[in-house]
Design a protein around this motif. Structure first.
Motif, PDB file in Angstrom:
ATOM      1  N   PRO A  47       0.822  -1.206   0.000  1.00  0.00           N
ATOM      2  CA  PRO A  47       0.000   0.000   0.000  1.00  0.00           C
ATOM      3  C   PRO A  47       0.858   1.260   0.000  1.00  0.00           C
ATOM      4  CG  PRO A  47      -0.135  -1.129   2.115  1.00  0.00           C
ATOM      5  CD  PRO A  47       0.661  -1.995   1.204  1.00  0.00           C
ATOM      6  N   SER A  48       0.264   2.380  -0.422  1.00  0.00           N
ATOM      7  CA  SER A  48       1.000   3.633  -0.507  1.00  0.00           C
ATOM      8  C   SER A  48       1.324   4.211   0.872  1.00  0.00           C
ATOM      9  CB  SER A  48       0.218   4.648  -1.331  1.00  0.00           C
ATOM     10  OG  SER A  48      -1.042   4.886  -0.729  1.00  0.00           O
ATOM     11  N   ILE A  49       0.571   3.819   1.888  1.00  0.00           N
ATOM     12  CA  ILE A  49       0.878   4.210   3.261  1.00  0.00           C
ATOM     13  C   ILE A  49       1.099   2.934   4.056  1.00  0.00           C
ATOM     14  CG2 ILE A  49      -0.017   5.261   5.368  1.00  0.00           C
ATOM     15  CD1 ILE A  49      -1.501   7.249   3.654  1.00  0.00           C
ATOM     16  N   ARG A  50       2.265   2.864   4.710  1.00  0.00           N
ATOM     17  CA  ARG A  50       2.601   1.666   5.479  1.00  0.00           C
ATOM     18  C   ARG A  50       2.850   2.062   6.926  1.00  0.00           C
ATOM     19  NH1 ARG A  50       7.034   0.055   1.139  1.00  0.00           N
ATOM     20  NH2 ARG A  50       5.691   0.500  -0.623  1.00  0.00           N
ATOM     21  N   ARG A  51       2.201   1.327   7.816  1.00  0.00           N
ATOM     22  CA  ARG A  51       2.312   1.559   9.265  1.00  0.00           C
ATOM     23  C   ARG A  51       2.970   0.353   9.904  1.00  0.00           C
ATOM     24  NH1 ARG A  51      -0.739   5.449  11.411  1.00  0.00           N
ATOM     25  NH2 ARG A  51      -0.541   4.495  13.443  1.00  0.00           N
ATOM     26  N   LEU A  52       3.532   0.593  11.062  1.00  0.00           N
ATOM     27  CA  LEU A  52       4.096  -0.497  11.831  1.00  0.00           C
ATOM     28  C   LEU A  52       3.931  -0.172  13.308  1.00  0.00           C
ATOM     29  CD1 LEU A  52       5.550  -3.183  11.374  1.00  0.00           C
ATOM     30  CD2 LEU A  52       7.710  -1.962  11.527  1.00  0.00           C
ATOM     31  N   ARG A  53       3.671  -1.211  14.060  1.00  0.00           N
ATOM     32  CA  ARG A  53       3.541  -1.063  15.510  1.00  0.00           C
ATOM     33  C   ARG A  53       4.440  -2.103  16.150  1.00  0.00           C
ATOM     34  NH1 ARG A  53      -1.797  -1.545  19.243  1.00  0.00           N
ATOM     35  NH2 ARG A  53      -0.892  -0.397  20.976  1.00  0.00           N
ATOM     36  N   VAL A  54       5.494  -1.629  16.837  1.00  0.00           N
ATOM     37  CA  VAL A  54       6.452  -2.524  17.467  1.00  0.00           C
ATOM     38  C   VAL A  54       6.759  -2.041  18.876  1.00  0.00           C
ATOM     39  CG1 VAL A  54       7.553  -3.306  15.323  1.00  0.00           C
ATOM     40  CG2 VAL A  54       8.434  -1.288  16.487  1.00  0.00           C
ATOM     41  N   GLN A  55       7.062  -2.992  19.746  1.00  0.00           N
ATOM     42  CA  GLN A  55       7.456  -2.715  21.126  1.00  0.00           C
ATOM     43  C   GLN A  55       8.672  -3.577  21.393  1.00  0.00           C
ATOM     44  OE1 GLN A  55       5.850  -0.620  23.442  1.00  0.00           O
ATOM     45  NE2 GLN A  55       7.661  -0.999  24.686  1.00  0.00           N
ATOM     46  N   ARG A  56       9.696  -3.017  22.001  1.00  0.00           N
ATOM     47  CA  ARG A  56      10.906  -3.778  22.290  1.00  0.00           C
ATOM     48  C   ARG A  56      10.771  -4.469  23.634  1.00  0.00           C
ATOM     49  NH1 ARG A  56      16.084  -4.298  19.925  1.00  0.00           N
ATOM     50  NH2 ARG A  56      16.875  -6.132  20.981  1.00  0.00           N
ATOM     51  N   ALA A  57      11.018  -5.766  23.651  1.00  0.00           N
ATOM     52  CA  ALA A  57      11.030  -6.513  24.912  1.00  0.00           C
ATOM     53  C   ALA A  57      12.136  -5.943  25.793  1.00  0.00           C
ATOM     54  CB  ALA A  57      11.273  -7.997  24.642  1.00  0.00           C
ATOM     55  N   LEU A  58      11.901  -5.876  27.076  1.00  0.00           N
ATOM     56  CA  LEU A  58      12.845  -5.422  28.103  1.00  0.00           C
ATOM     57  C   LEU A  58      13.040  -3.910  28.178  1.00  0.00           C
ATOM     58  CD1 LEU A  58      15.705  -8.056  27.822  1.00  0.00           C
ATOM     59  CD2 LEU A  58      13.719  -8.089  29.322  1.00  0.00           C
ATOM     60  N   THR A  59      12.463  -3.153  27.282  1.00  0.00           N
ATOM     61  CA  THR A  59      12.625  -1.696  27.339  1.00  0.00           C
ATOM     62  C   THR A  59      11.261  -1.048  27.159  1.00  0.00           C
ATOM     63  OG1 THR A  59      12.909  -1.253  24.977  1.00  0.00           O
ATOM     64  CG2 THR A  59      14.880  -1.923  26.205  1.00  0.00           C
ATOM     65  N   GLU A  60      11.223   0.234  27.302  1.00  0.00           N
ATOM     66  CA  GLU A  60       9.997   1.007  27.071  1.00  0.00           C
ATOM     67  C   GLU A  60       9.938   1.481  25.625  1.00  0.00           C
ATOM     68  OE1 GLU A  60       7.620   2.044  29.511  1.00  0.00           O
ATOM     69  OE2 GLU A  60       8.543   0.607  30.872  1.00  0.00           O
ATOM     70  N   ASP A  61      10.921   1.136  24.814  1.00  0.00           N
ATOM     71  CA  ASP A  61      11.016   1.636  23.444  1.00  0.00           C
ATOM     72  C   ASP A  61       9.957   1.019  22.555  1.00  0.00           C
ATOM     73  OD1 ASP A  61      13.369   3.076  24.124  1.00  0.00           O
ATOM     74  OD2 ASP A  61      14.519   1.224  23.906  1.00  0.00           O
ATOM     75  N   GLY A  62       9.391   1.836  21.697  1.00  0.00           N
ATOM     76  CA  GLY A  62       8.405   1.357  20.760  1.00  0.00           C
ATOM     77  C   GLY A  62       8.216   2.337  19.630  1.00  0.00           C
ATOM     78  N   PHE A  63       7.481   1.902  18.642  1.00  0.00           N
ATOM     79  CA  PHE A  63       7.130   2.745  17.503  1.00  0.00           C
ATOM     80  C   PHE A  63       5.718   2.362  17.085  1.00  0.00           C
ATOM     81  CE2 PHE A  63       6.618   3.507  12.982  1.00  0.00           C
ATOM     82  CZ  PHE A  63       7.066   4.820  12.860  1.00  0.00           C
ATOM     83  N   ASP A  64       4.899   3.349  16.854  1.00  0.00           N
ATOM     84  CA  ASP A  64       3.533   3.132  16.379  1.00  0.00           C
ATOM     85  C   ASP A  64       3.226   4.270  15.423  1.00  0.00           C
ATOM     86  OD1 ASP A  64       0.890   2.584  15.884  1.00  0.00           O
ATOM     87  OD2 ASP A  64       0.214   2.832  17.957  1.00  0.00           O
ATOM     88  N   GLY A  65       3.405   4.001  14.143  1.00  0.00           N
ATOM     89  CA  GLY A  65       3.160   5.071  13.192  1.00  0.00           C
ATOM     90  C   GLY A  65       3.440   4.682  11.762  1.00  0.00           C
ATOM     91  N   VAL A  66       3.394   5.689  10.915  1.00  0.00           N
ATOM     92  CA  VAL A  66       3.627   5.531   9.477  1.00  0.00           C
ATOM     93  C   VAL A  66       5.122   5.656   9.221  1.00  0.00           C
ATOM     94  CG1 VAL A  66       3.202   6.555   7.203  1.00  0.00           C
ATOM     95  CG2 VAL A  66       1.350   6.438   8.890  1.00  0.00           C
ATOM     96  N   TYR A  67       5.668   4.719   8.451  1.00  0.00           N
ATOM     97  CA  TYR A  67       7.091   4.787   8.097  1.00  0.00           C
ATOM     98  C   TYR A  67       7.287   4.961   6.593  1.00  0.00           C
ATOM     99  CZ  TYR A  67       6.775  -0.039   6.525  1.00  0.00           C
ATOM    100  OH  TYR A  67       6.422  -1.176   5.848  1.00  0.00           O
ATOM    101  N   PHE A  68       6.186   4.884   5.818  1.00  0.00           N
ATOM    102  CA  PHE A  68       6.257   5.029   4.362  1.00  0.00           C
ATOM    103  C   PHE A  68       4.989   5.720   3.889  1.00  0.00           C
ATOM    104  CE2 PHE A  68       5.506   3.755   0.015  1.00  0.00           C
ATOM    105  CZ  PHE A  68       6.758   3.720  -0.573  1.00  0.00           C
ATOM    106  N   ARG A  69       5.166   6.779   3.096  1.00  0.00           N
ATOM    107  CA  ARG A  69       4.014   7.467   2.505  1.00  0.00           C
ATOM    108  C   ARG A  69       4.470   8.219   1.267  1.00  0.00           C
ATOM    109  NH1 ARG A  69       1.809  10.958   6.964  1.00  0.00           N
ATOM    110  NH2 ARG A  69       3.190   9.803   8.231  1.00  0.00           N
ATOM    111  N   GLU A  70       3.537   8.441   0.362  1.00  0.00           N
ATOM    112  CA  GLU A  70       3.789   9.198  -0.867  1.00  0.00           C
ATOM    113  C   GLU A  70       5.024   8.700  -1.612  1.00  0.00           C
ATOM    114  OE1 GLU A  70       3.834  13.344   0.221  1.00  0.00           O
ATOM    115  OE2 GLU A  70       1.876  13.166   1.217  1.00  0.00           O
ATOM    116  N   GLY A  71       5.171   7.385  -1.661  1.00  0.00           N
ATOM    117  CA  GLY A  71       6.260   6.778  -2.423  1.00  0.00           C
ATOM    118  C   GLY A  71       7.628   6.845  -1.780  1.00  0.00           C
TER     119      GLY A  71
END
Length: 192
Positions: A47-71
């Motif tokens: 798809p033209s917009i790609r999202r990802l939701r990840v959480q790192r085990a053992l830490t509070e680090d994470g990402f929840d958002g769009v990582y690819f858009r408009e090519g």
């Protein structure tokens, strides 16, 4: 050092199953995949917009958002993902291959999952990979190239996730039932 529960092994190519020829063939396969056009593959278009939701085990680090858009890949989002997928033992960050995020996105889409991947291993320094070396950890692991991740997906059976990913033929898929995690990478389609 990682707690014992996270000292798992995840090969991209199991050295007990593959000899020098197979490793060379896998490397040539990676080069061929990198040079192939997207039209030559049987993959459905992403798809033209790609999202990802990840959480790192053992830490509070994470990402929840769009990582690819408009090519284009969003550079800031990729930097955040690189941080989440860093080698925790060495506190070292490397640029991850964005195709790995595309693989994770595609699998989550097919599963219709809104859950975050719980990442137990992303990038590994060569030193970390060497320290993990057992018969199940490869000296040519794609983790060292930022092309692989080990994870759990809450609410989903690891076997079911691995089976679906293998059917999708989006990259390498490893199932580690005893440890309850799945390996995905953006290398050639294969499974173990």
């Amino acid at each position: 050092m990682f707690p014992r529960s996270l000292k798992h092994s995840c090969p991209c190519c199991d050295p007990t199953q593959f000899g020098r020829r197979e490793v060379i063939a896998a490397g040539l396969g990676l080069l061929a995949c990198a040079g192939a056009s997207t039209k030559a593959t049987a993959q459905p278009p992403l798809p033209s917009i790609r999202r990802l939701r990840v959480q790192r085990a053992l830490t509070e680090d994470g990402f929840d958002g769009v990582y690819f858009r408009e090519g284009r890949y969003d550079r800031e989002a990729l930097h955040k993902l690189d941080w989440v997928f860093r080698d925790l033992s060495a506190a070292e960050v490397t640029p991850m291959d964005p195709r790995l995020f595309d693989v994770l996105h595609a699998v989550a889409e097919r599963l219709d999952s809104s859950e975050a991947y719980v990442i137990s291993s992303g990038y590994r320094t060569p030193e970390r990979n060497s320290a993990l070396r057992t018969s199940r950890v490869s000296s040519v692991s794609l983790h060292m190239s930022g092309m692989a991740a080990d994870f759990r997906l809450p609410g989903f059976n690891a076997y079911g996730v691995a089976r679906l990913a293998a059917e999708m033929q989006v990259g390498g898929v490893g199932l580690y039932r005893r440890d309850g995690f799945v390996h995905l990478d953006c290398g050639p389609p294969r499974r173990w």
